[in-house]
Design a protein around this motif. Structure first.
Motif, short mmCIF file in Angstrom:
data_model
loop_
_atom_site.label_atom_id
_atom_site.label_comp_id
_atom_site.label_asym_id
_atom_site.label_seq_id
_atom_site.Cartn_x
_atom_site.Cartn_y
_atom_site.Cartn_z
N ILE A 144 0.83 -1.20 0.00
CA ILE A 144 0.00 0.00 0.00
C ILE A 144 0.87 1.26 0.00
O ILE A 144 0.61 2.21 -0.75
CB ILE A 144 -0.96 -0.01 1.21
N ILE A 147 2.48 1.91 -3.46
CA ILE A 147 1.54 2.49 -4.42
C ILE A 147 1.26 3.95 -4.08
O ILE A 147 1.23 4.82 -4.96
CB ILE A 147 0.22 1.69 -4.43
N TYR A 148 1.09 4.24 -2.79
CA TYR A 148 0.80 5.60 -2.35
C TYR A 148 1.94 6.55 -2.73
O TYR A 148 1.69 7.66 -3.25
CB TYR A 148 0.57 5.62 -0.84
N ARG A 149 3.19 6.12 -2.49
CA ARG A 149 4.34 6.96 -2.83
C ARG A 149 4.41 7.22 -4.33
O ARG A 149 4.70 8.34 -4.77
CB ARG A 149 5.64 6.30 -2.36
N ARG A 150 4.15 6.19 -5.11
CA ARG A 150 4.21 6.35 -6.56
C ARG A 150 3.16 7.33 -7.05
O ARG A 150 3.44 8.20 -7.89
CB ARG A 150 4.03 4.99 -7.24
N ILE A 151 1.96 7.24 -6.51
CA ILE A 151 0.88 8.14 -6.92
C ILE A 151 1.17 9.57 -6.46
O ILE A 151 1.01 10.53 -7.22
CB ILE A 151 -0.46 7.65 -6.34
N LEU A 369 -6.16 10.74 -2.45
CA LEU A 369 -4.91 9.99 -2.64
C LEU A 369 -5.07 8.55 -2.16
O LEU A 369 -4.58 7.62 -2.80
CB LEU A 369 -3.76 10.67 -1.91
N LEU A 370 -5.74 8.38 -1.03
CA LEU A 370 -5.95 7.03 -0.52
C LEU A 370 -6.88 6.26 -1.45
O LEU A 370 -6.67 5.06 -1.70
CB LEU A 370 -6.54 7.09 0.89
N THR A 373 -4.96 5.17 -4.37
CA THR A 373 -4.08 4.07 -3.95
C THR A 373 -4.84 2.75 -3.97
O THR A 373 -4.34 1.74 -4.48
CB THR A 373 -3.52 4.34 -2.55
N GLU A 376 -5.57 1.36 -7.41
CA GLU A 376 -4.42 0.63 -7.95
C GLU A 376 -4.21 -0.69 -7.21
O GLU A 376 -3.83 -1.70 -7.80
CB GLU A 376 -3.16 1.49 -7.84
N PHE A 377 -4.44 -0.68 -5.91
CA PHE A 377 -4.28 -1.88 -5.08
C PHE A 377 -5.22 -2.99 -5.56
O PHE A 377 -4.84 -4.17 -5.60
CB PHE A 377 -4.58 -1.52 -3.63
#
Length: 495
Positions: A144, A147-151, A369-370, A373, A376-377
């Motif tokens: 998680i 993915i969050y950092r990438r977004i 943002l969450l 995330t 994508e998750f």
């Protein structure tokens, strides 16, 4: 003369500028009435000498007070506390303001005893029973976070940081529509989805739109207590019907419909909360037909669809709904971790639109943002991989928990091994009471919790719902032993 030197304190290590430190202290003295309207403040030069600071600092402080309207400057006379300030009535000036704990409001407000206060403080060494929560230690935080950092690092991310739709993030809605159509047999588009901060928000929004005072909502005689409280808060008439091994007894709903106008039926069809039984196929179809015939809504709370151990998940009522009667509520919180407040309300477009309007007044929007995330998750397959992993773990824990219950506590409890979910419906021998168990258990560092919430209809079934998924093997063994010690102690007292 006012004791400036002993009253005003300066912290040179503070990040706050000294002139603001002084200004804020002056404001407190004025608001408390210790410096009354019309009081002349000492000169900037004299105050600087008293406090051993530069005169320009005091000048800046007085200018700040002047700008805020706390003081007035009279040429050739000095600086005075603004004469237009009203005197605040004070009861007691003997204690310092920073030592005063505000506990009681100075105004009347409406209280609601229906909403319980949940104590989230946890003491070391104590085992706390729950009614079926996930083990947060198994949360795929690395996936998680990645993915969050990438977004968050994308150059275009700024457009998601502003006010956005009250429906929730569009990408997540599209992803969920595809995912739920595939996994639950739904036939929806993103227009049928409102993203919520968990299933409770979906339930609250639904009740706001469906129920007016004295409207009738049907629930099980045993039911999810938070749902009951939500409907009671809307001043609904709650009609309770029997729950047996096949779930809600739908024939009783039909008899009610012949006599009264039903506004809605609330059901946890997959694993009835709290007893864990599954609504049978025949009763599902019967309920849908009744909803269509008598024009009532079905609020289907599918809180733990993913957790099945003996068979594939049973498709929800929403997958068979062709008339737009079902409001389908679920969340990712239960599956991944409660901290990720992402849920969904699924219904017809017109209902979702109204729910989104209402949601905007209590929670302007979710965490974009969450939500991106988790979109994508889900799309990456990480959610499905996580589900497959924890199902194996939770099944092992269920088996151990039920095995130990049977071996160590069969004289005290009756229960059925649940086919899914994260909890067991545990019926205590009627010779004993959960009240006594709760009191004795505390002595052995075991917290039972609010056992009364499982019997709001006062059926005296003497059962509570006990979760197993959040405990590892060692903790399950310790829990059973504490429960055994507790009950053995009570039994000796009875004998």
């Amino acid at each position: 003369m006012f004791p400036y030197k002993t009253t005003l304190k300066i912290d040179k290590n503070s990040k706050e500028p000294i002139y603001l430190q002084l200004a804020n202290q002056f404001i407190i003295l004025m608001s408390e009435g210790k410096l009354t309207p019309g009081t002349k403040l000492t000169s900037s030069r004299a105050l600087a000498d008293l406090l051993k600071i530069h005169r320009k600092t005091v000048v800046a402080c007085y200018e700040e007070l002047l700008l805020q309207g706390w003081v007035e400057s009279i040429p050739k006379k000095g600086t005075f506390v603004n004469t237009n300030l009203p005197i605040i009535q004070q009861l007691d000036f003997t204690s310092k303001i920073n030592n005063t704990l505000k506990q009681k409001a100075g105004f009347i407000f409406y209280k609601n005893d229906r909403f319980p206060i949940k104590d989230t403080n946890r003491k070391e060494g104590v085992i706390y029973l729950n009614d079926g929560t996930s083990d947060t230690r198994l949360t795929p935080t690395n996936e998680i976070a990645r993915i969050y950092r990438r977004i968050a690092s994308k150059k275009t991310i700024y457009k998601y940081l502003d006010y956005t739709s009250t429906y929730g993030n569009t990408q997540l809605r599209e992803t969920l529509a595809e995912y739920l159509n595939t996994s639950r047999g739904l036939k929806i588009t993103k227009e049928n989805i409102l993203i919520t901060r968990g299933s409770q928000m979906g339930m609250w929004l639904s009740s706001q739109l469906l129920i007016q005072p004295d409207d009738i909502i049907v629930v099980g005689e045993t039911n999810y207590s938070s749902a009951d409280i939500t409907f009671i808060h809307q001043n609904a008439q709650i009609k309770r019907i029997t729950v047996d091994n096949n779930g809600l007894v739908v024939n009783e709903i039909e008899e009610l419909c012949k006599k009264q106008r039903i506004k809605a039926v609330y059901t946890t069809s997959h694993h009835h909360h709290p007893s864990t039984v599954t609504l049978s196929a025949e009763r599902r179809i019967h309920l849908l037909n009744l909803a269509q015939k008598y024009n009532f809504a079905i609020i289907e709370d599918d809180y733990d669809y993913d957790f099945n151990y003996n068979h594939a998940p049973i498709l929800p009522l929403a997958s068979h709904d062709s008339n737009g009667n079902v409001i389908y509520i679920g969340s990712i919180c239960k599956t991944v971790a409660p901290v990720f407040r992402i849920g969904y309300l699924i219904a017809t477009e017109d209902f979702v639109t109204e729910a989104s309007k209402l949601r905007g007044f209590v929670d302007r929007q979710g965490d974009a943002l969450l939500e991106l995330t988790f979109s994508e998750f889900i799309k990456s397959g990480d959610l499905d991989r996580h589900i497959r992993k924890i199902i194996k773990v939770y099944q092992q824990r269920r088996d151990l928990f039920c095995k130990l219950l049977n071996e160590e506590l069969k004289d005290y409890f009756e229960f059925e091994i649940p086919k899914g979910g994260m909890a067991v419906w545990l019926q205590l021998n009627k010779k004993y009471s959960w009240k006594d168990v709760t009191i004795e258990a505390k002595k052995h560092l075991l917290e039972i919790g609010d056992w009364k919430r499982y019997d709001l209809a006062n059926l005296n079934h003497n059962a509570i719902r006990v979760g197993f998924a959040s405990y590892n093997e060692t903790e399950i063994i310790a829990l059973i032993q504490k429960l055994k010690t507790t009950l053995n102690t009570i039994k000796k007292a009875h004998d």
